[in-house]
Design a protein around this motif. Structure first.
Motif, PDB file in Angstrom:
ATOM      1  N   LEU A 104       0.812  -1.219   0.000  1.00 53.59           N
ATOM      2  CA  LEU A 104       0.000   0.000   0.000  1.00 53.59           C
ATOM      3  C   LEU A 104       0.847   1.272   0.000  1.00 53.59           C
ATOM      4  CD1 LEU A 104      -2.678  -1.186   2.556  1.00 53.59           C
ATOM      5  CD2 LEU A 104      -2.975  -0.878   0.076  1.00 53.59           C
ATOM      6  N   GLY A 105       2.146   1.112   0.200  1.00 49.21           N
ATOM      7  CA  GLY A 105       3.057   2.254   0.218  1.00 49.21           C
ATOM      8  C   GLY A 105       3.907   2.274  -1.047  1.00 49.21           C
ATOM      9  N   PRO A 106       5.138   1.775  -0.947  1.00 45.24           N
ATOM     10  CA  PRO A 106       6.049   1.838  -2.107  1.00 45.24           C
ATOM     11  C   PRO A 106       5.559   1.076  -3.341  1.00 45.24           C
ATOM     12  CG  PRO A 106       7.223   1.114  -0.119  1.00 45.24           C
ATOM     13  CD  PRO A 106       5.780   1.226   0.242  1.00 45.24           C
ATOM     14  N   LYS A 107       4.787   0.019  -3.141  1.00 47.24           N
ATOM     15  CA  LYS A 107       4.296  -0.776  -4.276  1.00 47.24           C
ATOM     16  C   LYS A 107       2.827  -0.489  -4.590  1.00 47.24           C
ATOM     17  CE  LYS A 107       7.460  -4.649  -3.727  1.00 47.24           C
ATOM     18  NZ  LYS A 107       7.544  -6.103  -3.507  1.00 47.24           N
ATOM     19  N   ARG A 108       2.343   0.657  -4.171  1.00 54.10           N
ATOM     20  CA  ARG A 108       0.934   1.019  -4.328  1.00 54.10           C
ATOM     21  C   ARG A 108       0.477   0.963  -5.796  1.00 54.10           C
ATOM     22  NH1 ARG A 108      -2.581   3.875  -1.089  1.00 54.10           N
ATOM     23  NH2 ARG A 108      -4.272   4.896  -2.196  1.00 54.10           N
ATOM     24  N   GLY A 109       1.274   1.498  -6.710  1.00 55.47           N
ATOM     25  CA  GLY A 109       0.904   1.510  -8.129  1.00 55.47           C
ATOM     26  C   GLY A 109       0.719   0.104  -8.674  1.00 55.47           C
ATOM     27  N   ARG A 110       1.639  -0.773  -8.336  1.00 53.55           N
ATOM     28  CA  ARG A 110       1.526  -2.160  -8.808  1.00 53.55           C
ATOM     29  C   ARG A 110       0.306  -2.849  -8.192  1.00 53.55           C
ATOM     30  NH1 ARG A 110       4.924  -6.545 -11.111  1.00 53.55           N
ATOM     31  NH2 ARG A 110       3.746  -8.411 -10.609  1.00 53.55           N
ATOM     32  N   THR A 111       0.091  -2.626  -6.902  1.00 58.24           N
ATOM     33  CA  THR A 111      -1.061  -3.232  -6.237  1.00 58.24           C
ATOM     34  C   THR A 111      -2.353  -2.756  -6.889  1.00 58.24           C
ATOM     35  OG1 THR A 111       0.182  -3.336  -4.159  1.00 58.24           O
ATOM     36  CG2 THR A 111      -2.214  -3.543  -4.002  1.00 58.24           C
ATOM     37  N   MET A 112      -2.423  -1.462  -7.176  1.00 54.52           N
ATOM     38  CA  MET A 112      -3.612  -0.912  -7.820  1.00 54.52           C
ATOM     39  C   MET A 112      -3.796  -1.526  -9.209  1.00 54.52           C
ATOM     40  SD  MET A 112      -4.840   3.071  -7.950  1.00 54.52           S
ATOM     41  CE  MET A 112      -3.205   3.565  -7.563  1.00 54.52           C
ATOM     42  N   ALA A 113      -2.718  -1.673  -9.964  1.00 53.75           N
ATOM     43  CA  ALA A 113      -2.793  -2.271 -11.300  1.00 53.75           C
ATOM     44  C   ALA A 113      -3.277  -3.715 -11.218  1.00 53.75           C
ATOM     45  CB  ALA A 113      -1.430  -2.201 -11.986  1.00 53.75           C
ATOM     46  N   GLU A 114      -2.761  -4.466 -10.261  1.00 54.52           N
ATOM     47  CA  GLU A 114      -3.165  -5.866 -10.114  1.00 54.52           C
ATOM     48  C   GLU A 114      -4.646  -5.976  -9.778  1.00 54.52           C
ATOM     49  OE1 GLU A 114      -0.394  -7.223  -7.165  1.00 54.52           O
ATOM     50  OE2 GLU A 114       1.140  -7.666  -8.671  1.00 54.52           O
ATOM     51  N   TYR A 115      -5.121  -5.137  -8.867  1.00 58.80           N
ATOM     52  CA  TYR A 115      -6.541  -5.183  -8.514  1.00 58.80           C
ATOM     53  C   TYR A 115      -7.422  -4.691  -9.658  1.00 58.80           C
ATOM     54  CZ  TYR A 115      -6.227  -7.083  -3.880  1.00 58.80           C
ATOM     55  OH  TYR A 115      -6.022  -7.948  -2.834  1.00 58.80           O
ATOM     56  N   GLU A 116      -6.940  -3.724 -10.423  1.00 59.26           N
ATOM     57  CA  GLU A 116      -7.728  -3.277 -11.572  1.00 59.26           C
ATOM     58  C   GLU A 116      -7.886  -4.421 -12.577  1.00 59.26           C
ATOM     59  OE1 GLU A 116      -8.042   0.348 -14.800  1.00 59.26           O
ATOM     60  OE2 GLU A 116      -6.601   0.509 -13.162  1.00 59.26           O
ATOM     61  N   LEU A 117      -6.822  -5.150 -12.815  1.00 58.34           N
ATOM     62  CA  LEU A 117      -6.904  -6.330 -13.687  1.00 58.34           C
ATOM     63  C   LEU A 117      -7.846  -7.377 -13.098  1.00 58.34           C
ATOM     64  CD1 LEU A 117      -3.230  -6.973 -14.808  1.00 58.34           C
ATOM     65  CD2 LEU A 117      -5.210  -6.724 -16.325  1.00 58.34           C
ATOM     66  N   TYR A 118      -7.698  -7.607 -11.831  1.00 57.23           N
ATOM     67  CA  TYR A 118      -8.503  -8.595 -11.111  1.00 57.23           C
ATOM     68  C   TYR A 118      -9.990  -8.263 -11.233  1.00 57.23           C
ATOM     69  CZ  TYR A 118      -9.439 -11.554  -6.934  1.00 57.23           C
ATOM     70  OH  TYR A 118      -9.875 -12.499  -6.055  1.00 57.23           O
ATOM     71  N   LEU A 119     -10.328  -6.987 -11.033  1.00 56.66           N
ATOM     72  CA  LEU A 119     -11.733  -6.565 -11.102  1.00 56.66           C
ATOM     73  C   LEU A 119     -12.258  -6.509 -12.533  1.00 56.66           C
ATOM     74  CD1 LEU A 119     -11.750  -3.831  -8.336  1.00 56.66           C
ATOM     75  CD2 LEU A 119     -12.816  -6.095  -8.256  1.00 56.66           C
ATOM     76  N   LEU A 120     -11.385  -6.341 -13.506  1.00 57.67           N
ATOM     77  CA  LEU A 120     -11.807  -6.343 -14.909  1.00 57.67           C
ATOM     78  C   LEU A 120     -12.478  -7.678 -15.262  1.00 57.67           C
ATOM     79  CD1 LEU A 120     -11.804  -4.798 -17.627  1.00 57.67           C
ATOM     80  CD2 LEU A 120      -9.587  -5.885 -18.090  1.00 57.67           C
TER      81      LEU A 120
END
Length: 187
Positions: A104-120
């Motif tokens: 949720l901190g340094p890797k926030r962008g990647r986490t957000m990208a992974e969840y966006e893919l997941y929710l797609l």
């Protein structure tokens, strides 16, 4: 006898991996809506024909990226759970909280990208098997005595990550630890 490696195949796999990694960077920066063969090719520094050669459709590219993310996420969570078990109750919650705070901190962008893919996958049925894959992989990799408790733990981790992504100030390790401790050892 030494086995000879096919150089063309190795280069093709390397290029495919570069394209998948570039796709994830595009999603981090622009969201799934920003993914086109052109934007991914530009990000990867390859000709557009290379992206279309390896991935005929955008869905093929998104599925491959989602599978890659699922594998990486499952591996990371597997080792996190393994460390948690080997360090006992207190240290386990600490290790998991640390990993979540990093996501949720340094890797926030990647986490957000992974969840966006997941929710797609909710909108695109062809992505659903890839989206479910990480749960299936984890369930098969991690020895657990209680299937329900394990699924509750994974759902709790998902919830913490999604909530943390929408917070203006994401929770830190200290804030996450008591919640993780509860997920590991419900009262």
């Amino acid at each position: 006898m030494k086995r000879q490696v096919d150089g063309r195949k190795a280069r093709g796999e390397k290029r495919r991996t570069e394209i998948i990694e570039a796709t994830l960077r595009v999603i981090e920066r622009d969201g799934v809506a920003g993914v086109t063969h052109r934007t991914v090719a530009a990000e990867a520094g390859v000709p557009t024909t290379s992206t279309t050669y390896h991935f005929a459709t955008l869905d093929d590219l998104l599925i491959a990226t989602l599978i890659d993310c699922a594998r990486d996420m499952a591996t990371e969570v597997y080792w996190m759970i393994d460390r948690a078990r080997s360090h006992g109750r207190g240290r386990g919650a600490e290790e998991i909280a640390k990993l979540l705070a990093e996501a949720l901190g340094p890797k926030r962008g990647r986490t957000m990208a992974e969840y966006e893919l997941y929710l797609l996958a909710a909108r695109k049925p062809e992505l659903r098997p890839a989206a479910r894959r990480w749960l299936d992989v984890l369930t098969s990799m991690v020895r657990h005595d209680d299937e329900v408790a394990f699924r509750v733990f994974l759902a709790g981790i998902d919830g913490l990550l999604i909530q943390g992504l929408i917070d203006d100030e994401p929770p830190g390790e200290e804030e996450l630890r008591p919640v993780v401790d509860y997920l590991l050892n419900p009262r």
